[in-house]
Design an enzyme around this catalytic site. Sequence first.
Site, PDB file in Angstrom:
ATOM      1  N   SER A 122     -44.752  -1.112  20.942  1.00 38.84           N
ATOM      2  CA  SER A 122     -45.879  -0.429  20.324  1.00 38.84           C
ATOM      3  C   SER A 122     -46.084  -0.975  18.903  1.00 38.84           C
ATOM      4  O   SER A 122     -46.288  -2.177  18.732  1.00 38.84           O
ATOM      5  CB  SER A 122     -45.653   1.083  20.352  1.00 38.84           C
ATOM      6  OG  SER A 122     -46.848   1.782  20.114  1.00 38.84           O
ATOM      7  N   ASP A 173     -52.669   2.178  29.584  1.00 44.00           N
ATOM      8  CA  ASP A 173     -52.208   2.590  28.264  1.00 44.00           C
ATOM      9  C   ASP A 173     -53.404   2.967  27.394  1.00 44.00           C
ATOM     10  O   ASP A 173     -54.351   2.186  27.259  1.00 44.00           O
ATOM     11  CB  ASP A 173     -51.431   1.438  27.620  1.00 44.00           C
ATOM     12  CG  ASP A 173     -50.663   1.854  26.371  1.00 44.00           C
ATOM     13  OD1 ASP A 173     -50.974   2.918  25.806  1.00 44.00           O
ATOM     14  OD2 ASP A 173     -49.761   1.108  25.969  1.00 44.00           O
ATOM     15  N   HIS A 179     -48.590   4.187  28.465  1.00 42.78           N
ATOM     16  CA  HIS A 179     -47.880   3.652  27.300  1.00 42.78           C
ATOM     17  C   HIS A 179     -46.369   3.606  27.508  1.00 42.78           C
ATOM     18  O   HIS A 179     -45.695   2.712  26.991  1.00 42.78           O
ATOM     19  CB  HIS A 179     -48.214   4.509  26.073  1.00 42.78           C
ATOM     20  CG  HIS A 179     -47.824   3.893  24.773  1.00 42.78           C
ATOM     21  ND1 HIS A 179     -48.340   2.697  24.320  1.00 42.78           N
ATOM     22  CD2 HIS A 179     -46.956   4.303  23.817  1.00 42.78           C
ATOM     23  CE1 HIS A 179     -47.816   2.400  23.143  1.00 42.78           C
ATOM     24  NE2 HIS A 179     -46.973   3.358  22.816  1.00 42.78           N
TER      25      HIS A 179
END
Length: 694
Positions: A538, A624, A658
């Site tokens: 991320s 995501d 995600h």
Amino acid sequence: MSSDTPPVAKKVPAERTHHGDTVIDEYAWLTNKEDPDTVAYLEAENAFTQSRTEHLKDLQESIFQEIKGRTLETDLSVPTRKGGWWYYSRTEEGKQYGIQCRLQASGDTPPELKPGEPLEGERVLLDGNKLAGDSPFFAIGTSAVSPEGTTLAYSTDFSGNERFTLRFKRLDTGEILDDEIPGIFYGGAWSADGSAFFYTIIDDAWRPYRVYRHILGTAADDDVLVYEETDERFWVGIGLTRSERYLVLSAGSKITSEVRILDADYPTGEFSVVRPRETGVEYAIDHAGDRFLILHNEGAENFELATAPIDDPGTWTPLIPHRDDTRLLDVDAFSDHIAVHFRRDGLTGIRVLPSDEEPYEISFPEPIHTAEPAGNPEFHTNRLRLAYTSMVTPPSVYDYDLARRELILLKRRPVLGGYDPGDYEQFRGWATADDGTRIPISIVMKKGTERPAPTVLYGYGSYESSIDPSFSVARLSLLDRGFVFAIAHVRGGGEMGRRWYEEGKLTRKKNTFSDFVAVARHMKRSGWSREIVARGGSAGGLLMGAAANLAPDVFGGVVAEVPFVDALNTILDPSLPLTVIEWDEWGDPLHNADVYEYMKSYTPYENIDDRVYPPILAITSLNDTRVLYHEPAKWIARLRDIAGGGPFLLKTEMGAGHGGRSGRYDAWREEAFTLSWIIDRAASLKNEEIGEIQ
């Protein structure tokens, strides 16, 4: 195209102009998820990655079996008391998801844990395996039992896009009510009598911005909007104080808070503001008897704890004053004591404030550890439930006896196969950054490991989020093969307090990246590391891309998971999820030319050049909503076009979000895939070095 041949992304020049700067983005077309060419390209990348990792199949399977073999597959959590029930979850061998249960309470001592069989008299609240069915993805977003214990509110997501459907279940009969509300976000809160449930929904940018009140037994169309946040920088959330006396409606940006409260006995009443928002002031509230507790940063960079009268919650009187060396993280109020979670010297701790004694801090057995309050729903209790772990100690659950000031170990997660913490050792190291700042490092290895050793260096460094030292079953597959694992606690995270965060955001963001490179170089100079594979996800994926641009020669490989590598283009587009909210973190390049130039100077996608880069494995998910799949897709395409070195691999989960694949066995296989790539990369580097010597 053969799967042995790297896919070549077509170039469709798209012009972008900001602040007089015109940029051509040849891969912008990949942002169109509905374009068949996009899906075809992602599938071609998956086929290429599979072909380039085919030789690792046996190693992947071995690591998967190691993870599986060390895990007690049929297990249960330590029961937590709330009202007349013990609540816990359990897993069963061969099943992907947990099972939420409860048991009628007959005393203050948790029932004896019996992994392998249901506890006598247990009642299943939610069975994730039955709910998931044949869906390749499944997640629970909300699971909240009403205060009187009769009804469960729960929400589910079957795609990974974090839009959940809310339902209600009668716990005495198992009946699923007709009430069904789609499109909600995480969380929610009950009224005191269980007649009303409050929840949030998200807008097109995936921002929770509205709070609704649902009356059980009525149609969702009749739900009442109780609050709407019109400032696009703010998220909203709804919860309860620990006493369950007050509903708490919070609105917050990255730097500012505003809280509203409502007596939970009167769910149809009006929420009142605790203190109006003031830019830069963050605060949170809890209820403690005849007063409120306010954790805030007004004139207190590392936060202080204050009290406020029930009838005047905006007037704050210090209880724990600000300290430069201690960041206050959270506060839990109980009937006879207060527990404060804090951070000092890169480690977490807990301070107890009894109602009739002097405050004190709880001592823990290891110099490097992570400790936090966990699972304390009861307001009236003489025990404090804690979660504890270190890099060698598996996750552990303690009760802290407040009267005897004693830690009572309730459970340590079993690690099968003869794991002995004494076979491993952990260290705290320090690197020196370019500006002289000392950067803490957490290091773990198996005793007897020959140094310098192949090393995985993990980093994050954003949002004041800390990567605290913790245990990992999967990591043992690296350590037992002679690896060192290290966490670089770089600026931008929160490990060393609020100033640590401030020094790694906005126009000081480059500190995050140079800190990470400094740690890597320190690990080599000090004899810890031979070759280093960097890993982050991320915003940590942004760190991976920026560090690779900054010092590609330092790393033997890079794993970037759901990486935020196209940050400038994303933060320039306010229509994308989270962009406006993120301006307080990264700056606003859309309206500020200086911010634009600064971001452009470090964002990974814009700064690829023709140098030799290490091999890179980028992992993403099609659904995501936080870091969109096209960021790593564009990044890999440009790396392959411009840079030397590699290979550059992209792996896209076509049905996840995600967090990647949702089932535990699927997640273990994904981790085994990543670890096999890392191990192979280190072996290749060692062979290359041997060849050079010969």
